[in-house]
Scaffold this motif. Structure first.
Motif, short mmCIF file in Angstrom:
data_model
loop_
_atom_site.label_atom_id
_atom_site.label_comp_id
_atom_site.label_asym_id
_atom_site.label_seq_id
_atom_site.Cartn_x
_atom_site.Cartn_y
_atom_site.Cartn_z
N VAL A 215 37.68 66.75 61.23
CA VAL A 215 37.70 66.91 62.68
C VAL A 215 38.74 65.99 63.31
O VAL A 215 39.51 66.37 64.20
CB VAL A 215 36.30 66.64 63.28
N GLU B 125 42.19 67.29 62.47
CA GLU B 125 42.52 68.46 63.29
C GLU B 125 42.80 68.06 64.73
O GLU B 125 43.72 68.60 65.37
CB GLU B 125 41.37 69.46 63.24
N SER B 126 42.02 67.10 65.24
CA SER B 126 42.25 66.62 66.60
C SER B 126 43.62 65.95 66.72
O SER B 126 44.33 66.11 67.72
CB SER B 126 41.15 65.63 67.00
#
Length: 306
Positions: A233, A236-237
């Motif tokens: 996460v 991806e951020s």
């Protein structure tokens, strides 16, 4: 007749001994009289009882060792933890000759329990065994958290006030502790006609240690999976933030610097028309400036696109 009376007990004893040799451990010698032969028959019967008890103990030990082996195989197969615990309960209850059991697992981080698995629980007992998050802990769970729980036999707090037609007997509690972490408890409902010996408790304690390792490994895998998911996460951020920043810079280059350079080029061309008619010597310089501006515009467009 006297010979028959004297030899009959000996022949019966011989017949019984042969039956034991053939594997019939239920055979027993008749005690015909309170004499030396009668005492011998009693001694042989006692010896056979001990042999039968030893054989039953060995059979039970072998079954529990087989259960431990099955637990290890379940761990190697990377089964989902709740499926593995169901198989564990099924095997333990089968070995011990019991019908009902359940397992509470504890989240070491949040300090809460949940019912992880149960086997053979009658419908009228289900509501008492289900653990509600806001319910007080039972004595087993309290002792586990305090670090005082040992494999033992006790009455169940949850079933004390149960209005059931089923006779409620004590249960065997097995703590699940591994790597200095209290992961939960196994509870096996005790049937009145099952004799639980100290040796059984020791073997069940060994089973609890094995199961605790499985739960501990599953917990570590869960935590690693959560960390990997968090890392994904975050990655991806980060990529998304970089993409957004690139888009913002591209827009600023295209809409800001690109537009200003284009406007400058237009003004240079207008200036060229005005100046060349009056001072032709500046034409070459103005053309070079326009060429430089055009090249710069192309570079900005290429950079914005990339």
């Amino acid at each position: 007749f006297l010979t028959f009376v004297l030899t009959r007990p000996i022949l019966a004893l011989r017949k019984m001994a042969q039956a034991v040799v053939d594997g019939n451990l239920d055979a027993r010698a008749d005690v015909w009289a309170k004499d030396e032969i009668g005492e011998l028959a009693i001694a042989v019967n006692i010896m056979t009882d001990h042999l039968l008890a030893t054989q039953e103990d060995m059979a039970r030990v072998n079954r529990i060792l087989d259960t431990i082996n099955q637990i290890a195989l379940a761990a190697d197969q990377q089964m989902e933890i709740h499926d593995a615990l169901y198989k564990v309960l099924e095997n333990i209850l089968s070995v011990m000759g019991l019908a009902t059991g359940w397992i509470y697992l504890r989240d070491p981080e949040r300090q809460v329990f949940h019912l992880a698995s149960w086997y053979g629980v009658p419908e009228e007992l289900e509501q008492y065994i289900l653990h509600q998050p806001d319910a007080p802990l039972c004595s087993c769970q309290n002792e586990l958290v305090a670090g005082d729980l040992q494999t033992n036999e006790r009455k169940c707090d949850r079933l004390d006030h149960c209005r059931s037609t089923i006779p409620i007997h004590p249960h065997i509690t097995i703590p699940l502790i591994a790597r200095d972490q209290e992961f939960g408890v196994i509870n096996l409902l005790h049937d009145a006609d099952v004799n639980i010996r100290p040796s059984d408790m020791e073997l069940l304690s060994s089973v609890g240690t094995q199961v605790a390792e499985i739960v501990s490994n599953a917990w570590l895998r869960l935590k690693l999976a959560e960390k990997e998911a968090a890392r994904q996460v975050l990655l991806e951020s980060l990529v998304q933030a970089q993409e957004e920043e690139r888009k913002r810079l591209a827009r600023e280059l295209h809409d800001g610097a690109g537009q200003m350079l284009t406007s400058l080029l237009v003004r240079l061309k207008t200036l060229e028309k005005k100046v060349v008619s009056l001072q032709p010597e500046f034409k070459s310089d103005l053309e070079n400036m326009q060429e430089n501006v055009s090249q710069t515009i192309e570079q900005v467009r290429e950079l914005s696109y990339r």
